[in-house]
Design a protein around this motif. Structure first.
Motif, PDB file in Angstrom:
ATOM      1  N   ASP A 294       0.838  -1.192   0.000  1.00 21.35           N
ATOM      2  CA  ASP A 294       0.000   0.000   0.000  1.00 21.35           C
ATOM      3  C   ASP A 294       0.875   1.246   0.000  1.00 21.35           C
ATOM      4  O   ASP A 294       2.014   1.224   0.497  1.00 21.35           O
ATOM      5  CB  ASP A 294      -0.918   0.002   1.232  1.00 21.35           C
ATOM      6  CG  ASP A 294      -2.093   0.960   1.087  1.00 21.35           C
ATOM      7  OD1 ASP A 294      -2.367   1.416  -0.042  1.00 21.35           O
ATOM      8  OD2 ASP A 294      -2.752   1.239   2.106  1.00 21.35           O
ATOM      9  N   TYR A 295       0.335   2.306  -0.563  1.00 21.03           N
ATOM     10  CA  TYR A 295       1.042   3.585  -0.648  1.00 21.03           C
ATOM     11  C   TYR A 295       0.025   4.684  -0.397  1.00 21.03           C
ATOM     12  O   TYR A 295      -1.070   4.674  -0.959  1.00 21.03           O
ATOM     13  CB  TYR A 295       1.662   3.734  -2.035  1.00 21.03           C
ATOM     14  CG  TYR A 295       2.724   4.798  -2.170  1.00 21.03           C
ATOM     15  CD1 TYR A 295       3.862   4.788  -1.368  1.00 21.03           C
ATOM     16  CD2 TYR A 295       2.619   5.794  -3.137  1.00 21.03           C
ATOM     17  CE1 TYR A 295       4.862   5.739  -1.519  1.00 21.03           C
ATOM     18  CE2 TYR A 295       3.619   6.747  -3.298  1.00 21.03           C
ATOM     19  CZ  TYR A 295       4.738   6.714  -2.482  1.00 21.03           C
ATOM     20  OH  TYR A 295       5.730   7.654  -2.641  1.00 21.03           O
ATOM     21  N   ALA A 296       0.362   5.615   0.487  1.00 20.73           N
ATOM     22  CA  ALA A 296      -0.552   6.692   0.850  1.00 20.73           C
ATOM     23  C   ALA A 296       0.076   8.034   0.528  1.00 20.73           C
ATOM     24  O   ALA A 296       1.270   8.248   0.766  1.00 20.73           O
ATOM     25  CB  ALA A 296      -0.889   6.617   2.345  1.00 20.73           C
ATOM     26  N   LYS A 297      -0.736   8.931   0.007  1.00 24.21           N
ATOM     27  CA  LYS A 297      -0.303  10.308  -0.229  1.00 24.21           C
ATOM     28  C   LYS A 297      -1.029  11.207   0.760  1.00 24.21           C
ATOM     29  O   LYS A 297      -2.257  11.267   0.778  1.00 24.21           O
ATOM     30  CB  LYS A 297      -0.625  10.746  -1.660  1.00 24.21           C
ATOM     31  CG  LYS A 297      -0.253  12.193  -1.956  1.00 24.21           C
ATOM     32  CD  LYS A 297      -0.613  12.572  -3.382  1.00 24.21           C
ATOM     33  CE  LYS A 297      -0.262  14.020  -3.662  1.00 24.21           C
ATOM     34  NZ  LYS A 297      -0.606  14.409  -5.059  1.00 24.21           N
TER      35      LYS A 297
ATOM     36  N   ASP B  71      -2.428   1.496  -6.127  1.00 17.77           N
ATOM     37  CA  ASP B  71      -2.334   2.294  -4.914  1.00 17.77           C
ATOM     38  C   ASP B  71      -2.451   3.779  -5.254  1.00 17.77           C
ATOM     39  O   ASP B  71      -2.838   4.145  -6.374  1.00 17.77           O
ATOM     40  CB  ASP B  71      -1.034   1.986  -4.153  1.00 17.77           C
ATOM     41  CG  ASP B  71       0.221   2.258  -4.970  1.00 17.77           C
ATOM     42  OD1 ASP B  71       0.159   3.091  -5.898  1.00 17.77           O
ATOM     43  OD2 ASP B  71       1.273   1.648  -4.697  1.00 17.77           O
ATOM     44  N   ALA B  72      -2.113   4.628  -4.319  1.00 18.80           N
ATOM     45  CA  ALA B  72      -2.296   6.071  -4.498  1.00 18.80           C
ATOM     46  C   ALA B  72      -1.421   6.657  -5.595  1.00 18.80           C
ATOM     47  O   ALA B  72      -1.679   7.768  -6.067  1.00 18.80           O
ATOM     48  CB  ALA B  72      -2.021   6.793  -3.177  1.00 18.80           C
ATOM     49  N   ALA B  73      -0.385   5.931  -6.007  1.00 19.54           N
ATOM     50  CA  ALA B  73       0.496   6.422  -7.070  1.00 19.54           C
ATOM     51  C   ALA B  73       0.218   5.758  -8.411  1.00 19.54           C
ATOM     52  O   ALA B  73       0.929   6.009  -9.383  1.00 19.54           O
ATOM     53  CB  ALA B  73       1.955   6.214  -6.674  1.00 19.54           C
ATOM     54  N   GLY B  74      -0.769   4.883  -8.466  1.00 17.99           N
ATOM     55  CA  GLY B  74      -1.097   4.230  -9.725  1.00 17.99           C
ATOM     56  C   GLY B  74      -0.975   2.725  -9.657  1.00 17.99           C
ATOM     57  O   GLY B  74      -1.045   2.119  -8.584  1.00 17.99           O
ATOM     58  N   ASP B  75      -0.768   2.106 -10.817  1.00 19.56           N
ATOM     59  CA  ASP B  75      -0.716   0.643 -10.885  1.00 19.56           C
ATOM     60  C   ASP B  75       0.605   0.128 -11.437  1.00 19.56           C
ATOM     61  O   ASP B  75       0.674  -0.954 -12.011  1.00 19.56           O
ATOM     62  CB  ASP B  75      -1.891   0.102 -11.713  1.00 19.56           C
ATOM     63  CG  ASP B  75      -1.998   0.761 -13.084  1.00 19.56           C
ATOM     64  OD1 ASP B  75      -1.037   1.452 -13.480  1.00 19.56           O
ATOM     65  OD2 ASP B  75      -3.031   0.590 -13.745  1.00 19.56           O
TER      66      ASP B  75
END
Length: 641
Positions: free
Chosen positions: A265-268, A529-533
């Motif tokens: 997972d990635y969160a902005k 995720d928050a930055a794309g795929d």
């Protein structure tokens, strides 16, 4: 670029990961890493899987291989005048025979783990469930990583003096070696409430009000805040920390590293604040980089805003060779080979390859719907629990067993079911308890409440349960709930979805094409995720994911006169109990007793768990129950290994 072709040439028939029984890595299309001024490698929720996955080629590298990989990446980065930091965010124990089958637990893993240089690490919740594991953390792991282990919101009762002390330093400030980046780092645990009473976990919301934290975030000579924690990157805890730092530093970059939910997972949080979570069980090595960071107070000239990147690296030698431009002969280091040998020797000493039986088919936690003939939970419900638990039933009594699905941690693959398999499947020491003569309609209501009313149970007077308590597998917590942000930027967790279908986390639409022609896709992570795929380093074909209930149940016949078992039937019956019984002896895992206690109250069942329940089946654990069933029912054919 020729790295892919070189790696392919290196994959001869004799190419194996460091563990002798590990499968060969499978060639797959790759995406490259993007290096920056400051780079990170991240592990989390390794749960003792230091030998890697010995049945899955995509994740078959061991801790020694990771040591070699980190060493080569460090050489590459530092040769370019940049920095590399290694991060670990906890839950290093419970989940693999390498940790769980030794006496005492972790006899070998602490020495193996410390062979890797880690710059910042913290505790997970699993380190705190038991008195001995939390004391091992304080007396062994913290000294092993002296100065690098951080504990911003955990205290422990010193086992020698009895005094309440921080598990480790609350934070640290340091300057990177090459770039001179001034960093203030913290190490948190989410708002955990099930720790043993020799530790104290202070809620994050309270911790960030303390003077030491307020002083730390008021430091003006900081180029980057580094927040690591055993905390989901999309969580109220991290939102609170982010807002506190932003209240003092409106434009200083912040890099978060999280864990606990066993997902990529990635969160902005904003244009200068991001968070990375890097999976589970040594399946993933997380990579992050930042470019455009100020150094020593001197404004970066690269860009107005720093740029952040991330990749999720499959833990296998194919990936490692690709990202280091090395191959079978040039990749290993002397230290990596020594550590791999330590792992091999420990596995041999613990007899982890001892075979209890041979599994006739793959059984999945989440790749098929429940119920399903290929579901682990259907197998437990229809075969294992009715067969084994019946031997502990009172004469002429029908039982009903409730177990939480989170008690199962991993899939079962067709082939040998070993001692290691048993601990991977369910490493926990929870035993069974039971309440006598519970009205059957109330018992069914208890199950329904556990599956649908967790928030209500947590809010009942005197419950002591966290509203975020979850009985299903941890990865479902993120996949089964939507995180939204309201107008005040407060994280809000929505109620679980009620439908059962593949979740959108698995997405076959990829951007970021491989840099050169490469082999076919294999099943694996397809993260969005928050930055794309384009975050997965390996371009996979997708795997379905289905949600499961918090708990499952099984009806259990009264004990028979024989303690042996016949071949399992696909649909066990309850002997003469054709109609629903009026009452049942309600059997449950003691781990879920706090929830059972509240559920009994909620449905109006007259059961006091402190007075009205007893140990069932002589204190056998779920792991022991499963092993016993396998030994009796999954006999290996002659010549099977």
């Amino acid at each position: 670029m020729t790295s892919l072709l070189l790696a392919l040439l290196g994959l001869s028939a004799s190419t194996l990961a460091a563990q002798p029984s590990a499968p060969k890595p499978i060639p797959a299309p790759m995406r490259n890493l993007t290096f920056g001024q400051l780079n990170f490698l991240h592990t989390t929720d390794t749960h003792g899987w230091l030998a890697g996955h010995l049945r899955e080629p995509s994740y078959a590298a061991d801790w020694g291989d990771y040591i070699a990989f980190a060493s080569h990446i460090r050489e590459k980065v530092e040769a370019d005048g940049a920095d590399l930091l290694l991060i670990d965010t906890g839950d290093r124990i419970e989940g693999n025979g390498l940790y769980d089958s030794s006496e005492p637990k972790g006899l070998y893993t602490a020495d193996i783990f410390k062979q890797q240089h880690i710059d910042v690490l913290c505790s997970g919740n699993h380190e705190l469930y038991k008195k001995n594991s939390s004391e091992d953390e304080y007396l062994i792991t913290v000294p092993n990583f002296k100065g690098n282990y951080l504990s911003s919101n955990i205290d422990i009762m010193n086992p020698q003096s009895g005094e309440r002390v921080p598990l480790a330093p609350r934070f640290k400030k340091f300057i990177t070696q090459k770039q001179g980046i001034r960093i203030v780092a913290f190490g948190f645990l989410f708002d955990f409430t099930q720790n043993y009473n020799n530790t104290i976990v202070q809620p994050v919301e309270e911790t960030i009000k303390e003077q030491w934290f307020q002083d730390a975030i008021r430091d003006k000579d900081v180029d980057l805040f580094l927040v690591i924690g055993h905390v989901p990157v999309q969580s109220k805890e991290y939102t609170d920390i982010y807002k506190a730092i932003r209240g003092m530093h409106w434009d200083t970059p912040i890099q978060f590293f999280g864990g606990h939910q066993h997902i990529r997972d990635y969160a902005k949080y904003d244009e200068k604040a991001y968070g990375l979570a890097s999976g589970r069980f040594m399946e993933t090595i997380g990579f992050a980089s930042i470019n455009g960071v100020s150094t020593g107070g001197k404004k970066a000239s690269i860009s107005t805003n720093p740029t952040f990147t991330r990749k999720y690296i499959d833990n296998n030698l194919w990936s490692f060779y690709h990202h280091t431009n090395l191959n079978e002969s040039t990749f290993p280091t002397q230290q990596s080979k020594n550590v791999s040998k330590m792992i091999e020797n420990a596995r041999h000493a613990l007899n982890l390859d001892h075979i209890y039986g041979c599994t006739p088919q793959d059984l999945w936690m989440s790749r098929v719907q429940y119920p399903h003939n290929d579901s682990i939970y259907t197998w437990l419900e229809k075969q294992v629990l009715p067969d084994i638990l019946s031997t502990g039933m009172r004469a002429n009594k029908t039982g009903m067993a409730i177990i939480n699905t989170g008690a199962i941690r991993f899939d079962i693959f067709k082939g040998p079911f070993t001692q290691d398999t048993a601990f991977m499947l369910s490493p926990f020491t929870s035993a069974f308890r039971y309440a006598k003569d519970v009205p059957y309609d109330k018992a069914k209501q208890v199950l329904e409440v556990l599956n649908r009313q967790m928030k209500i149970l947590a809010e009942m007077p005197g419950s002591g349960l966290s509203a975020s308590a979850f009985l299903a597998p941890p990865e479902q917590l993120a996949m089964d709930k939507d995180i939204v942000v309201d107008d005040d930027n407060e994280s809000q967790v929505q109620l679980p979805k009620s439908d059962q279908k593949p979740l959108s986390l698995y997405n076959d639409d990829d951007s970021g094409e491989p840099s050169e022609p490469s082999p076919s896709r294999i099943p694996g992570y397809t993260t969005k995720d928050a930055a794309g795929d384009d975050g997965d380093d390996t371009i996979h074909s997708p795997i379905s994911y289905y949600r499961v209930p918090n708990c499952i149940s099984a009806l259990i016949a009264e004990s028979s006169s024989s303690s042996s078992f016949s071949s399992p039937s696909p649909s066990p019956t309850l002997g003469n109990a054709v109609a629903d019984p009026q009452t049942v002896d309600l059997v449950y895992l003691d781990f879920i007793e706090p929830w059972m206690e509240q559920a009994f109250k909620f449905v109006g069942a007259d059961v006091d768990v402190k007075k009205d329940t007893e140990v069932f089946l002589d204190g056998n654990t779920l792991t022991q129950v499963v092993v016993r069933w396998v030994e009796e029912n999954w006999k290996c054919k002659d010549g099977a290994e």
